[in-house]
Scaffold this active site. Sequence first.
Site, PDB file in Angstrom:
ATOM      1  N   PHE A 193       0.855  -1.198   0.000  1.00  0.00           N
ATOM      2  CA  PHE A 193       0.000   0.000   0.000  1.00  0.00           C
ATOM      3  C   PHE A 193       0.892   1.250   0.000  1.00  0.00           C
ATOM      4  CE2 PHE A 193      -1.991  -3.391   2.475  1.00  0.00           C
ATOM      5  CZ  PHE A 193      -3.210  -3.563   1.844  1.00  0.00           C
ATOM      6  N   SER A 239      -2.195  -1.192  -5.478  1.00  0.00           N
ATOM      7  CA  SER A 239      -3.097  -1.628  -6.550  1.00  0.00           C
ATOM      8  C   SER A 239      -3.291  -0.529  -7.599  1.00  0.00           C
ATOM      9  CB  SER A 239      -4.450  -2.054  -5.970  1.00  0.00           C
ATOM     10  OG  SER A 239      -5.012  -0.977  -5.266  1.00  0.00           O
ATOM     11  N   ALA A 242      -2.824  -6.200  -2.910  1.00  0.00           N
ATOM     12  CA  ALA A 242      -2.008  -6.646  -1.781  1.00  0.00           C
ATOM     13  C   ALA A 242      -2.237  -8.128  -1.460  1.00  0.00           C
ATOM     14  CB  ALA A 242      -2.324  -5.791  -0.560  1.00  0.00           C
ATOM     15  N   ASP A 270       0.103  -0.781   5.350  1.00  0.00           N
ATOM     16  CA  ASP A 270      -0.570   0.484   5.696  1.00  0.00           C
ATOM     17  C   ASP A 270      -1.772   0.677   4.772  1.00  0.00           C
ATOM     18  OD1 ASP A 270      -1.139   2.954   6.795  1.00  0.00           O
ATOM     19  OD2 ASP A 270       0.299   4.030   5.537  1.00  0.00           O
ATOM     20  N   CYS A 324      -5.896   2.854   9.961  1.00  0.00           N
ATOM     21  CA  CYS A 324      -6.249   4.275  10.094  1.00  0.00           C
ATOM     22  C   CYS A 324      -7.772   4.439  10.187  1.00  0.00           C
ATOM     23  CB  CYS A 324      -5.669   5.097   8.954  1.00  0.00           C
ATOM     24  SG  CYS A 324      -6.226   4.566   7.336  1.00  0.00           S
TER      25      CYS A 324
HETATM   26  N1  SAH Z   1       1.514   4.041   3.199  1.00  0.00           N
HETATM   27  C1  SAH Z   1       1.145   5.206   2.435  1.00  0.00           C
HETATM   28  C2  SAH Z   1      -0.330   5.509   2.509  1.00  0.00           C
HETATM   29  C3  SAH Z   1      -1.225   4.399   2.064  1.00  0.00           C
HETATM   30  S1  SAH Z   1      -2.785   4.925   1.497  1.00  0.00           S
HETATM   31  C4  SAH Z   1       1.969   6.393   2.880  1.00  0.00           C
HETATM   32  O1  SAH Z   1       2.778   6.295   3.825  1.00  0.00           O
HETATM   33  O2  SAH Z   1       1.832   7.453   2.274  1.00  0.00           O
HETATM   34  C5  SAH Z   1      -3.508   3.444   0.958  1.00  0.00           C
HETATM   35  C6  SAH Z   1      -3.057   2.969  -0.416  1.00  0.00           C
HETATM   36  O3  SAH Z   1      -3.570   1.637  -0.577  1.00  0.00           O
HETATM   37  C7  SAH Z   1      -3.594   3.754  -1.607  1.00  0.00           C
HETATM   38  O4  SAH Z   1      -2.509   4.232  -2.374  1.00  0.00           O
HETATM   39  C8  SAH Z   1      -4.424   2.745  -2.421  1.00  0.00           C
HETATM   40  O5  SAH Z   1      -4.253   2.869  -3.826  1.00  0.00           O
HETATM   41  C9  SAH Z   1      -3.851   1.422  -1.954  1.00  0.00           C
HETATM   42  N2  SAH Z   1      -4.754   0.257  -2.022  1.00  0.00           N
HETATM   43  C10 SAH Z   1      -6.079   0.210  -1.739  1.00  0.00           C
HETATM   44  N3  SAH Z   1      -6.530  -1.073  -1.834  1.00  0.00           N
HETATM   45  C11 SAH Z   1      -5.463  -1.840  -2.169  1.00  0.00           C
HETATM   46  C12 SAH Z   1      -5.273  -3.251  -2.392  1.00  0.00           C
HETATM   47  N4  SAH Z   1      -6.278  -4.101  -2.282  1.00  0.00           N
HETATM   48  N5  SAH Z   1      -4.034  -3.683  -2.700  1.00  0.00           N
HETATM   49  C13 SAH Z   1      -3.001  -2.819  -2.807  1.00  0.00           C
HETATM   50  N6  SAH Z   1      -3.117  -1.497  -2.607  1.00  0.00           N
HETATM   51  C14 SAH Z   1      -4.324  -1.002  -2.293  1.00  0.00           C
END
Ligand code: SAH
Length: 397
Positions: free
Chosen positions: A231, A254, A283, A301, A341
Amino acid sequence: MKVYKELRLRPGKEASLQRFHPWIFSGAIAYKPEGLTEGETVRVLAADGTFLGVGHFQIGSIAVRILSFHDEPIDAAFYERSLANAYRMRFELKLVRKDNTIFRLVHGEGDFLPGLIIDIYGETAVIQAHSVGIHNDLELVITALKRVLPADIVKHIFYKSEGTLPYKAGIFPENSYLSGGIDVDEIAIENGLRFRIDWLKGQKTGFFVDQRENRALLEHYAQNRHVLNMFCYTGGFSVYALRGGAASVESVDSSAKAVSITDQNVILNFGDEPRHNSCPEDAFKFLKQLPYGEKDLIILDPPAFAKHRGAINNALQGYKKLNLQALEKIAPGGLLFTFSCSQVISAEQFRLAVFSAAAISARKVRILHQLTQPADHPVNIYHPEGEYLKGLVLQVD
Ligand code: SAH
């Protein structure tokens, strides 16, 4: 002085306000004037007429969000005092530095300004309104902001409230510059690391400012490790891990857009960096095909799995499943940085979900750190709902 309309509460409903909780639920209201519109500033009175507070009226289960427990006007001077206080605190926290130009100036209830978020990215302030009242008061907020952070500090003010105001209010302000907006420098600095911030199209105000200290902690542990940043979004954790001496860093999200932002931020700091690679992938799928033992530092995250109370059970199952997948794959001696979060999920509930995952994995797991949001995302002690970011650093054998 402006005369505000008055709301009167039912008998006994003043108790939570007397404990300075900033929300009044609609069921607590005995009387509200005819024609009161969403976003209006109101004076709130107890059943016996005693003054309780001044706040913004809104339609929905939270009917008023209190801005002041004093009988005072909510004007430019009020916002200027509030913003000056907020800025002074960030200054004292030593977040305002040449090598750190990213911080949250105003964190809603945590800064006694419900509905208002202001993030600072170098020369740009990004304002986000989460209530019609704040949207209506925007001119006052901007006047105050310009006085507190003069133009040599903040040159551009970007308003980003598309999608953050209550949908039913029918107000959809376009994301736009309210001031400046020409020759904007989109590169801002966090703890000496450079990030290109996309407040125009990025999630939230463009960056997850709230993970700054947790990213710094990760840097501390990254030396020689094989890191998986799941993520990744803007790649914050990846960039810190690289500076911390990681042997390799893989960033997964993703969203292909997020992966490309991460790549750009890695290049911005390290140029062509052979230790880094990235992958646009879900993920759960990624973790499923990950070979056991390949990674010895994993960051999870994810976005908030629960956005409201009704979603709590499903969200807890989601956290359990995600953490189980990581716990099953991480190398012995590995570290797992795992976060939630979701505001509606408590630290205890999150820990229980991770505990369940650990028990199923049957690994030896120790909690090294219990993490939360940093001091520029303060929690108003009278509003415990404001504590939303939870994290655990686990050592897994
Ligand atoms: N860790 C980051 C913030 C994460 S925000 C930081 O420190 O800035 C959450 C992220 O998860 C987003 O970019 C979104 O595109 C991604 N996301 C949402 N669902 C997902 C999934 N099923 N698999 C992978 N990524 C995903």
